[in-house]
Design a protein around this motif. Structure first.
Motif, PDB file in Angstrom:
ATOM      1  N   GLU A   1      43.858  23.893  29.085  1.00 54.17           N
ATOM      2  CA  GLU A   1      42.525  24.007  29.675  1.00 54.17           C
ATOM      3  C   GLU A   1      42.610  24.164  31.191  1.00 54.17           C
ATOM      4  N   ARG A   2      43.579  23.511  31.785  1.00 53.31           N
ATOM      5  CA  ARG A   2      43.736  23.625  33.233  1.00 53.31           C
ATOM      6  C   ARG A   2      44.039  25.063  33.639  1.00 53.31           C
ATOM      7  N   ALA A   3      44.957  25.711  32.933  1.00 56.42           N
ATOM      8  CA  ALA A   3      45.321  27.091  33.278  1.00 56.42           C
ATOM      9  C   ALA A   3      44.179  28.051  32.997  1.00 56.42           C
ATOM     10  N   VAL A   4      43.551  27.905  31.831  1.00 55.91           N
ATOM     11  CA  VAL A   4      42.471  28.821  31.454  1.00 55.91           C
ATOM     12  C   VAL A   4      41.270  28.660  32.374  1.00 55.91           C
ATOM     13  N   ALA A   5      40.821  27.433  32.559  1.00 60.34           N
ATOM     14  CA  ALA A   5      39.634  27.192  33.378  1.00 60.34           C
ATOM     15  C   ALA A   5      39.867  27.604  34.827  1.00 60.34           C
ATOM     16  N   GLY A   6      41.064  27.331  35.347  1.00 63.68           N
ATOM     17  CA  GLY A   6      41.365  27.709  36.721  1.00 63.68           C
ATOM     18  C   GLY A   6      41.352  29.203  36.927  1.00 63.68           C
ATOM     19  N   ASN A   7      41.959  29.941  35.996  1.00 63.32           N
ATOM     20  CA  ASN A   7      41.953  31.394  36.085  1.00 63.32           C
ATOM     21  C   ASN A   7      40.545  31.959  35.969  1.00 63.32           C
ATOM     22  N   ALA A   8      39.771  31.416  35.046  1.00 67.09           N
ATOM     23  CA  ALA A   8      38.405  31.916  34.839  1.00 67.09           C
ATOM     24  C   ALA A   8      37.539  31.661  36.066  1.00 67.09           C
ATOM     25  N   ALA A   9      37.679  30.489  36.684  1.00 64.66           N
ATOM     26  CA  ALA A   9      36.870  30.159  37.860  1.00 64.66           C
ATOM     27  C   ALA A   9      37.181  31.096  39.024  1.00 64.66           C
ATOM     28  N   THR A  10      38.472  31.327  39.271  1.00 61.59           N
ATOM     29  CA  THR A  10      38.858  32.249  40.341  1.00 61.59           C
ATOM     30  C   THR A  10      38.381  33.664  40.031  1.00 61.59           C
ATOM     31  N   ALA A  11      38.517  34.075  38.780  1.00 60.77           N
ATOM     32  CA  ALA A  11      38.117  35.431  38.388  1.00 60.77           C
ATOM     33  C   ALA A  11      36.618  35.652  38.571  1.00 60.77           C
ATOM     34  N   ARG A  12      35.816  34.635  38.300  1.00 58.23           N
ATOM     35  CA  ARG A  12      34.362  34.792  38.487  1.00 58.23           C
ATOM     36  C   ARG A  12      34.032  35.051  39.961  1.00 58.23           C
ATOM     37  N   LYS A  13      34.724  34.356  40.862  1.00 55.81           N
ATOM     38  CA  LYS A  13      34.495  34.589  42.291  1.00 55.81           C
ATOM     39  C   LYS A  13      34.917  36.007  42.686  1.00 55.81           C
ATOM     40  N   LEU A  14      36.055  36.460  42.165  1.00 55.20           N
ATOM     41  CA  LEU A  14      36.542  37.793  42.491  1.00 55.20           C
ATOM     42  C   LEU A  14      35.686  38.876  41.853  1.00 55.20           C
ATOM     43  N   ARG A  15      35.108  38.570  40.696  1.00 51.67           N
ATOM     44  CA  ARG A  15      34.193  39.537  40.074  1.00 51.67           C
ATOM     45  C   ARG A  15      32.969  39.749  40.946  1.00 51.67           C
ATOM     46  N   SER A  16      32.508  38.688  41.575  1.00 47.80           N
ATOM     47  CA  SER A  16      31.377  38.820  42.488  1.00 47.80           C
ATOM     48  C   SER A  16      31.773  39.611  43.735  1.00 47.80           C
ATOM     49  N   ARG A  17      32.979  39.328  44.265  1.00 50.97           N
ATOM     50  CA  ARG A  17      33.426  39.998  45.489  1.00 50.97           C
ATOM     51  C   ARG A  17      33.678  41.487  45.255  1.00 50.97           C
ATOM     52  N   TYR A  18      34.277  41.819  44.112  1.00 48.67           N
ATOM     53  CA  TYR A  18      34.662  43.207  43.844  1.00 48.67           C
ATOM     54  C   TYR A  18      33.775  43.851  42.781  1.00 48.67           C
ATOM     55  N   GLY A  19      32.525  43.427  42.705  1.00 49.23           N
ATOM     56  CA  GLY A  19      31.642  43.906  41.652  1.00 49.23           C
ATOM     57  C   GLY A  19      31.492  45.410  41.614  1.00 49.23           C
ATOM     58  N   ASP A  20      31.242  46.039  42.756  1.00 55.10           N
ATOM     59  CA  ASP A  20      31.054  47.494  42.792  1.00 55.10           C
ATOM     60  C   ASP A  20      32.331  48.220  42.386  1.00 55.10           C
ATOM     61  N   LEU A  21      33.452  47.753  42.908  1.00 60.10           N
ATOM     62  CA  LEU A  21      34.744  48.361  42.557  1.00 60.10           C
ATOM     63  C   LEU A  21      35.005  48.251  41.069  1.00 60.10           C
ATOM     64  N   LEU A  22      34.803  47.076  40.507  1.00 61.34           N
ATOM     65  CA  LEU A  22      35.063  46.875  39.083  1.00 61.34           C
ATOM     66  C   LEU A  22      34.123  47.714  38.222  1.00 61.34           C
ATOM     67  N   SER A  23      32.889  47.884  38.660  1.00 62.70           N
ATOM     68  CA  SER A  23      31.947  48.726  37.909  1.00 62.70           C
ATOM     69  C   SER A  23      32.428  50.172  37.875  1.00 62.70           C
ATOM     70  N   ARG A  24      32.930  50.661  38.994  1.00 66.58           N
ATOM     71  CA  ARG A  24      33.425  52.044  39.042  1.00 66.58           C
ATOM     72  C   ARG A  24      34.671  52.206  38.167  1.00 66.58           C
ATOM     73  N   ILE A  25      35.530  51.201  38.191  1.00 66.86           N
ATOM     74  CA  ILE A  25      36.733  51.259  37.352  1.00 66.86           C
ATOM     75  C   ILE A  25      36.364  51.212  35.879  1.00 66.86           C
ATOM     76  N   GLU A  26      35.446  50.325  35.521  1.00 70.45           N
ATOM     77  CA  GLU A  26      35.026  50.224  34.117  1.00 70.45           C
ATOM     78  C   GLU A  26      34.365  51.515  33.657  1.00 70.45           C
ATOM     79  N   GLN A  27      33.569  52.134  34.518  1.00 69.14           N
ATOM     80  CA  GLN A  27      32.910  53.386  34.160  1.00 69.14           C
ATOM     81  C   GLN A  27      33.931  54.495  33.914  1.00 69.14           C
ATOM     82  N   ARG A  28      34.996  54.517  34.726  1.00 65.60           N
ATOM     83  CA  ARG A  28      35.985  55.588  34.575  1.00 65.60           C
ATOM     84  C   ARG A  28      36.907  55.357  33.385  1.00 65.60           C
ATOM     85  N   TYR A  29      37.335  54.098  33.164  1.00 66.98           N
ATOM     86  CA  TYR A  29      38.385  53.854  32.165  1.00 66.98           C
ATOM     87  C   TYR A  29      37.884  53.177  30.890  1.00 66.98           C
TER      88      TYR A  29
END
Length: 411
Positions: free
Chosen positions: A97-125
């Protein structure tokens, strides 16, 4: 008198061994240099690698005999008793749980920071942002992990001494080509102990095939560029067959009437038929309606002694990235947690402590009894788990589809 003589003989033996060690090391190093010159250089030259790049790559480099999975001269080609690769250890540890929760928490912050970039990548691939982020986190702690090893020393050693020489020979030539093509300097070619490169941890051949320049600066930079890193991960999964619009899988309750011998990517079921056979999602949830008519696969990563799942073909696409059930499960579960899902419901039950060597010898016995275990490598992959279930059924043991001392004794 006899004791004194024994001690003297022991001292002389130790002196002889100590004196022989430098000679063996010199002989090994000479063989390594000959191998590089006679085998690797002609292959690299044929791929357009300049001599200057080749010489720079191997200046001061020697075979690193401390790396795992090597077969030293005069040694026996067998697996190590202990497996040091985390992806093939305990599921409870790997998906803590420590590894999973820690990764998920960091990823949520990065998803907010790189939202536009990730949307463009998801649209292309067509690959969802949570899956991309989960792989980024698992491979390099979102780019924060130290990757200190000399890639040419690692790949050169493994091409010379490993159990998979042909594979690492190809990777070594590809690494030389990366430098020759101007992507990196020799001094910048740092890797993991397995020779994987950059934030996505691509092997060199995968870099040449799947790394992309998403930030438009003319370089495929998976070491320093977040856009290139994330887009390269997505491109890899798309090329491996990612099915856009489908999930990776679902944690499920699978009744005993549905045998664990039915798992694996080569055994496909209509998910609706599995539901009719009594398979259900955990915690009272239902399968999405559009999944009921689609193909699914049973997944028992710890046999009947751990959580069970209905995987989609996308689960096995993640395994193309890293051929480990636990790795793919970690990525899929972290992706779910990024989107608000809770912990796994099923528990990882305590199992017998068996070494990789123990499993290797079990596989040999299963093969001798006509079972298909896949590779005889000391790792309990899905074919080995199925074969264990078949042997348990034949011997009248409870069907667990997982290595146990009870089965070893009966085999």
């Amino acid at each position: 008198m006899i004791d004194r003589l024994c001690r003297l003989l022991l001292v002389l033996l130790l002196l002889a061994i100590t004196a022989a060690a430098p000679a063996r090391a010199a002989s090994l190093d000479a063989g390594f240099r000959t191998f590089l010159e006679a085998d690797i250089w002609p292959a690299a030259r044929a791929e357009g690698v300049p001599r200057g790049v080749f010489d720079a790559a191997f200046t001061g480099v020697s075979a690193d005999t401390k790396l795992p999975d090597l077969v030293l001269p005069g040694g026996k080609d067998t697996v190590a008793e202990i497996n040091f690769q985390s992806e093939f250890k305990s599921g409870a540890d790997y998906l803590s749980e420590r590894a999973v929760a820690g990764n998920a928490a960091t990823a949520r912050k990065l998803r907010s920071r790189y939202g536009d970039l990730l949307s463009r990548i998801e649209q292309r691939y067509g690959v969802p942002a949570p899956i991309i982020l989960a792989i980024w986190g698992r491979e390099s702690a979102f780019g924060a992990a130290k990757i200190p090893m000399n890639a040419f020393e690692v790949l050169g050693t493994k091409a010379f001494l490993s159990r998979r020489k042909a594979m690492f020979r190809e990777e070594l030539v590809a690494a030389l080509k990366i430098v020759a093509d101007g992507h990196l300097k020799v001094s910048e070619m740092k890797s993991s102990w397995a020779g994987a490169l950059g934030q996505p941890q691509f092997m060199p051949t995968k870099f040449l095939k799947y790394a992309v320049d998403f930030d438009g600066d003319g370089r495929r930079d998976i070491w320093n560029s977040v856009p290139d890193t994330l887009a390269s991960i997505a491109n890899y999964l798309k090329a491996a067959g990612w099915q856009a619009g489908r999930d990776w899988g679902f944690e499920a309750e699978i009744p005993a009437a549905v045998s664990c011998r039915g798992e694996g990517p080569d055994k496909a079921y209509r998910i609706g038929d599995l539901v009719d056979a009594g398979v259900s999602r955990v915690a009272g949830r239902t399968f999405p309606k559009d999944e009921l008519s689609a193909t699914g696969h049973l997944l028992f990563p710890a046999g009947r002694l751990g959580p069970s799942f209905v995987a989609t073909p996308n689960f096995y696409v993640i395994k193309e990235y890293n051929n480990s059930d636990l790795y793919a499960l970690f990525v899929g579960h972290v992706a779910d947690r990024i989107q608000g899902a809770g912990p796994l419901v099923g528990a990882w039950r305590k199992t017998d402590r068996l070494t990789r060597g123990d499993v290797f010898r079990m596989q040999e016995k299963l093969v001798a009894n006509g079972r298909d275990v896949g590779a005889v490598d000391g790792l309990a992959g899905f074919k080995t788990r199925r074969s264990i279930g078949e042997a348990e059924a034949r011997l009248g043991l409870p069907e667990t589809c997982w290595p146990s001392r009870a089965l070893v004794a009966r085999l």
